[in-house]
Structures are given as structure tokens and as C-alpha cells.
Design an enzyme around this catalytic site. Structure first.
Site, PDB file in Angstrom:
ATOM      1  N   ASP A 296       0.829  -1.212   0.000  1.00 10.75           N
ATOM      2  CA  ASP A 296       0.000   0.000   0.000  1.00 10.75           C
ATOM      3  C   ASP A 296       0.859   1.257   0.000  1.00 10.75           C
ATOM      4  O   ASP A 296       0.671   2.164  -0.814  1.00 10.75           O
ATOM      5  CB  ASP A 296      -0.885   0.026   1.250  1.00 10.75           C
ATOM      6  CG  ASP A 296      -2.196  -0.713   1.073  1.00 10.75           C
ATOM      7  OD1 ASP A 296      -2.732  -0.689  -0.037  1.00 10.75           O
ATOM      8  OD2 ASP A 296      -2.673  -1.304   2.050  1.00 10.75           O
TER       9      ASP A 296
ATOM     10  N   GLU B  19      -5.735   6.564   0.297  1.00  6.71           N
ATOM     11  CA  GLU B  19      -6.146   5.823   1.494  1.00  6.71           C
ATOM     12  C   GLU B  19      -5.118   5.908   2.606  1.00  6.71           C
ATOM     13  O   GLU B  19      -5.448   5.810   3.786  1.00  6.71           O
ATOM     14  CB  GLU B  19      -6.410   4.358   1.122  1.00  6.71           C
ATOM     15  CG  GLU B  19      -7.065   3.579   2.234  1.00  6.71           C
ATOM     16  CD  GLU B  19      -7.512   2.189   1.807  1.00  6.71           C
ATOM     17  OE1 GLU B  19      -8.259   1.572   2.577  1.00  6.71           O
ATOM     18  OE2 GLU B  19      -7.102   1.731   0.733  1.00  6.71           O
TER      19      GLU B  19
ATOM     20  N   ASP C 238      -6.659   4.164  -4.711  1.00  9.69           N
ATOM     21  CA  ASP C 238      -6.570   3.035  -3.785  1.00  9.69           C
ATOM     22  C   ASP C 238      -5.377   2.192  -4.230  1.00  9.69           C
ATOM     23  O   ASP C 238      -5.444   1.522  -5.266  1.00  9.69           O
ATOM     24  CB  ASP C 238      -7.847   2.195  -3.798  1.00  9.69           C
ATOM     25  CG  ASP C 238      -7.904   1.207  -2.633  1.00  9.69           C
ATOM     26  OD1 ASP C 238      -6.835   0.936  -2.044  1.00  9.69           O
ATOM     27  OD2 ASP C 238      -8.989   0.717  -2.313  1.00  9.69           O
TER      28      ASP C 238
ATOM     29  N   ILE D  50      -3.920  -0.563  -3.061  1.00 13.75           N
ATOM     30  CA  ILE D  50      -4.265  -1.987  -3.137  1.00 13.75           C
ATOM     31  C   ILE D  50      -5.717  -2.123  -2.697  1.00 13.75           C
ATOM     32  O   ILE D  50      -6.027  -2.069  -1.510  1.00 13.75           O
ATOM     33  CB  ILE D  50      -3.359  -2.879  -2.262  1.00 13.75           C
ATOM     34  CG1 ILE D  50      -1.919  -2.855  -2.756  1.00 13.75           C
ATOM     35  CG2 ILE D  50      -3.883  -4.318  -2.269  1.00 13.75           C
ATOM     36  CD1 ILE D  50      -0.971  -3.731  -1.937  1.00 13.75           C
ATOM     37  N   ASP D  51      -6.598  -2.277  -3.671  1.00 16.35           N
ATOM     38  CA  ASP D  51      -8.007  -2.513  -3.381  1.00 16.35           C
ATOM     39  C   ASP D  51      -8.226  -4.019  -3.355  1.00 16.35           C
ATOM     40  O   ASP D  51      -7.925  -4.716  -4.320  1.00 16.35           O
ATOM     41  CB  ASP D  51      -8.860  -1.871  -4.471  1.00 16.35           C
ATOM     42  CG  ASP D  51     -10.346  -2.054  -4.225  1.00 16.35           C
ATOM     43  OD1 ASP D  51     -10.753  -2.145  -3.050  1.00 16.35           O
ATOM     44  OD2 ASP D  51     -11.101  -2.111  -5.208  1.00 16.35           O
TER      45      ASP D  51
ATOM     46  N   THR E 162      -7.689  -6.042  -0.021  1.00 18.44           N
ATOM     47  CA  THR E 162      -6.600  -6.445   0.871  1.00 18.44           C
ATOM     48  C   THR E 162      -6.523  -7.957   1.044  1.00 18.44           C
ATOM     49  O   THR E 162      -5.463  -8.564   0.885  1.00 18.44           O
ATOM     50  CB  THR E 162      -6.799  -5.781   2.252  1.00 18.44           C
ATOM     51  OG1 THR E 162      -6.675  -4.373   2.100  1.00 18.44           O
ATOM     52  CG2 THR E 162      -5.777  -6.268   3.250  1.00 18.44           C
TER      53      THR E 162
ATOM     54  N   ASP F 104     -12.836   3.381  -3.832  1.00 22.78           N
ATOM     55  CA  ASP F 104     -13.226   1.998  -4.112  1.00 22.78           C
ATOM     56  C   ASP F 104     -14.123   1.883  -5.341  1.00 22.78           C
ATOM     57  O   ASP F 104     -14.479   0.756  -5.726  1.00 22.78           O
ATOM     58  CB  ASP F 104     -13.971   1.402  -2.916  1.00 22.78           C
ATOM     59  CG  ASP F 104     -13.045   1.045  -1.762  1.00 22.78           C
ATOM     60  OD1 ASP F 104     -11.873   0.748  -2.021  1.00 22.78           O
ATOM     61  OD2 ASP F 104     -13.510   1.074  -0.610  1.00 22.78           O
TER      62      ASP F 104
END
Length: 354
Positions: free
Chosen positions: A45, A68, A133, A135-136, A138, A294
Site C-alpha cells: 500500500d 487511502e 486506492d 491496493i483494493d 486487501t 473503491d
């Protein structure tokens, strides 16, 4: 072409960040999901966000970013900061000209931290704001399922440019979508896709490369006429989406295929290229607010591929009121031809519970 420079920057920056996430997954042990440790999702991230924001600020220094993450944990943890710095330094596109167009390597640890902290925009209806984002998905990332690196440019509160990097989706836009796609995936041969769209100009996919951008091809939603034959996608996590209501809706629509559950905006990408047909993400609780990062990129791509996306009651998604979609509840995406019928049934199910 409108927003040509913005689209190229977003594609190259997401491609570079996607390569970083792939290297994290393959080389680091899996850990817990607290922001203070060195788990893959944490360092992935931080690294991906730093790379992307640095590129945005290089090309468009006045633009804002809703991201984020921030650099608080890295400033307080020397070992974590050093680990992320090593990842960022190692993450370069193989094509030097492409690397230069997105600003080249980050010059110092302080520059990395400053880039992370520049994702602090409050959002809003005025100006150019990027929603990011890094890393959408997780849990999908951790288990080798689907995840996405997501970036969208919003202009006066309207998602206008969208890019998704999906390292574990098959390159073949015609690859069948089944229940296996959401788990035990990998980024091996034939995997890795960049999806993109600019408002008013259609949507595209291309293989995720390591240097210059690969050749793109146009994508479009499935020309669905018989809704009972649809494949619908939903979230893996029940906390994100009401699986029971969604199963009820599928039954009322006559859909007999089992749902395909996967993490992240890979769902938007999958229906945009016609591998799936419907995306249902119904409210799981009254207090939950969807985050703009998101959905912004996926919404542009689905709409430009011939689909429609609203909330579960048919209201337009309002990306201009902050960092969340607090005036909307749930998400529904479908080809335009069948969208009215889908929304009609979704409302019936939700109103029956009210």
C-alpha cells in the site's frame, strides 16, 4: 483525444505500482493486517501510493489526491520506512522514456514520505482531484486472489479518467468468469491487465507490461438480452455486501448461475469487458459509507463500456461530497439494456425489508 496526458500518466503510474505489488507478494512473507507491521499489504500500500502520487505531482502539481494512506506509520517506524524505501527504489519501468514521463525514481526518503502525505485531499465538487486506492482488495491480495491498483481523475466531482491494474486477471477478455477466479489466483503467464477509460471516449484493456504500454483493445459490456442468463459478481466479504439479499435478487431475476465472488474493483473490470454481466453490492449496514477510491475508476470504465452504475435505489453516485459516497447506499452495475429491470428488482427486495 481529451485528457490524453492524464490517461497516459495514470496508465504508466498504475502499471509501475502494480509491478511493485507483484514483487511484494512474491518476495515477502504474509503477515497480519495492522498498519504498524511490515505485512505485504502494508508495504505494498505505502509503496504503490508513494509512486503514484509522486507521478501525479510531477505532471500536475496543482492537482489534489484522495488517497487511502498517509506516512504516519513510516515516520514512526524506521525499519518499516526503510523496507518501503527499498521497494520504491527497486520499482522502475524497463522503458526509460516511459519512466521519465512519470517523473523517474523518487529521489529521497523524505520525498517518498511527502508524496504519501499528499493523499490528504478532502475531496469536493471543484477542480481536479484524483481518487487512489493503492491496493483494493486487501484479503484478495494476501491470499493470491483478485486485487486492483485503482486510480481515477475526478473533474468538478465527476469521475472522468479511470485506470485499474489487475495483476491476477487473465489477459484474454473472453476468458470465462467462474467461481475459481476469486481464490488461489496468481500473476503468472497470461495474467495481468490494465483497464482504462476516459469519459465520452470508450473503454480499453491491454496486457500489464513492464515498460512501455502494450497495445490496447476496445472492451464492451455483454450484449445481454435474456437476464436469466446473466453472471453476477459480488464481494467475497459479507461485511461489504449483503449476500442474502443479492441471492434473492438473482432468484427473482431468474438467474440460475452461482454468483462469482471476488475482491476489489476487478468486479467492475470483469463486467466491463463482458466476462460478467451484473455487479451487486447491496448495503450490509445502515452506517457503512462507501469510499470514493473503491469505485471512481471502475464506474468510469463500466459506463464507457456501455453499462450503467448507480446506488441500490437508482440514485446517481455522488463523488463530489467528500471522501465517501455518504449520500448513496449500495452499488448496482449492469448493461444499459437490462439496468432498469435490475434496479426494479433491487428496489423491491430492499423496500420489502424497510
Amino acid at each position: 483525444m481529451a485528457y490524453e496526458k492524464e490517461l497516459e500518466l495514470a496508465l504508466l503510474a498504475v502499471q509501475r505500482a502494480s509491478l511493485l505489488t507483484k514483487s511484494v507478494f512474491s518476495s515477502h512473507s504474509k503477515g497480519t493486517l495492522t498498519k504498524s507491521d511490515a505485512s505485504p499489504v502494508t508495504i505494498g500500500d505505502f509503496g504503490a501510493q508513494a509512486l503514484i502520487i509522486a507521478s501525479i505531482k510531477h505532471a500536475f502539481p496543482e492537482d489534489e489526491v484522495v488517497g487511502e494512506e498517509d506516512a504516519g506509520d513510516l515516520r514512526a517506524n524506521d525499519s518499516l520506512r526503510d523496507l518501503v524505501w527499498e521497494l520504491v527504489q527497486a520499482s522502475k519501468l524497463e522503458d526509460g522514456a516511459a519512466e521519465d514521463r512519470i517523473g523517474g525514481p523518487i529521489k529521497s526518503k523524505d520525498a517518498m514520505l511527502n508524496a504519501l502525505d499528499q493523499g490528504d485531499s478532502a475531496g469536493g465538487r471543484k477542480g481536479r482531484i484524483w481518487a487512489l486506492d493503492p491496493i483494493d482488495g486487501t484479503k484478495g491480495f494476501l491470499r493470491g486472489g483478485q486485487y486492483a491498483v485503482c486510480l481515477a481523475l475526478m473533474v468538478d466531482g465527476v469521475p472522468t479518467v479511470g485506470v485499474l491494474g489487475c495483476p491476477n486477471l487473465p489477459v484474454d477478455d473472453k476468458a470465462p468468469l467462474d467461481s475459481s477466479i476469486g481464490a488461489d489466483a496468481d500473476s503468472g503467464e497470461g495474467k495481468g491487465v490494465l483497464f482504462s477509460a476516459v469519459k465520452g471516449e470508450g473503454a480499453q484493456s491491454r496486457p500489464l507490461g513492464k515498460g512501455a504500454l502494450q497495445e490496447a483493445q476496445k472492451i464492451s459490456m455483454s450484449p445481454l438480452t435474456n437476464i436469466s442468463e446473466a453472471t453476477f459478481c459480488e464481494s467475497v466479504e459479507s461485511g461489504h455486501s449483503n449476500h442474502g439479499d443479492q441471492a434473492n435478487i438473482a432468484q427473482r431475476l431468474g438467474i440460475t448461475k452461482p454468483s462469482v465472488r471476488m475482491d476489489s474493483q476487478a468486479k467492475y473490470a470483469s463486467i466491463a469487458r463482458g466476462a460478467g454481466d451484473l455487479y451487486l453490492r447491496l448495503p450490509s449496514g445502515k452506517a457503512y459509507e462507501e469510499k470514493i477510491w473503491d469505485h471512481a475508476a471502475g464506474v468510469v470504465i463500466v459506463r464507457e463500456a456501455g453499462g450503467e452504475v448507480t446506488d441500490a435505489y437508482g440514485k446517481p453516485l455522488d463523488f463530489g461530497i467528500g471522501r465517501t459516497l455518504k449520500e448513496n447506499k449500495g452499488i448496482v452495475g449492469a448493461p444499459k439494456a437490462v439496468f432498469p429491470k435490475v434496479i426494479e428488482v433491487v428496489r423491491e427486495v430492499l423496500n420489502a425489508k424497510a
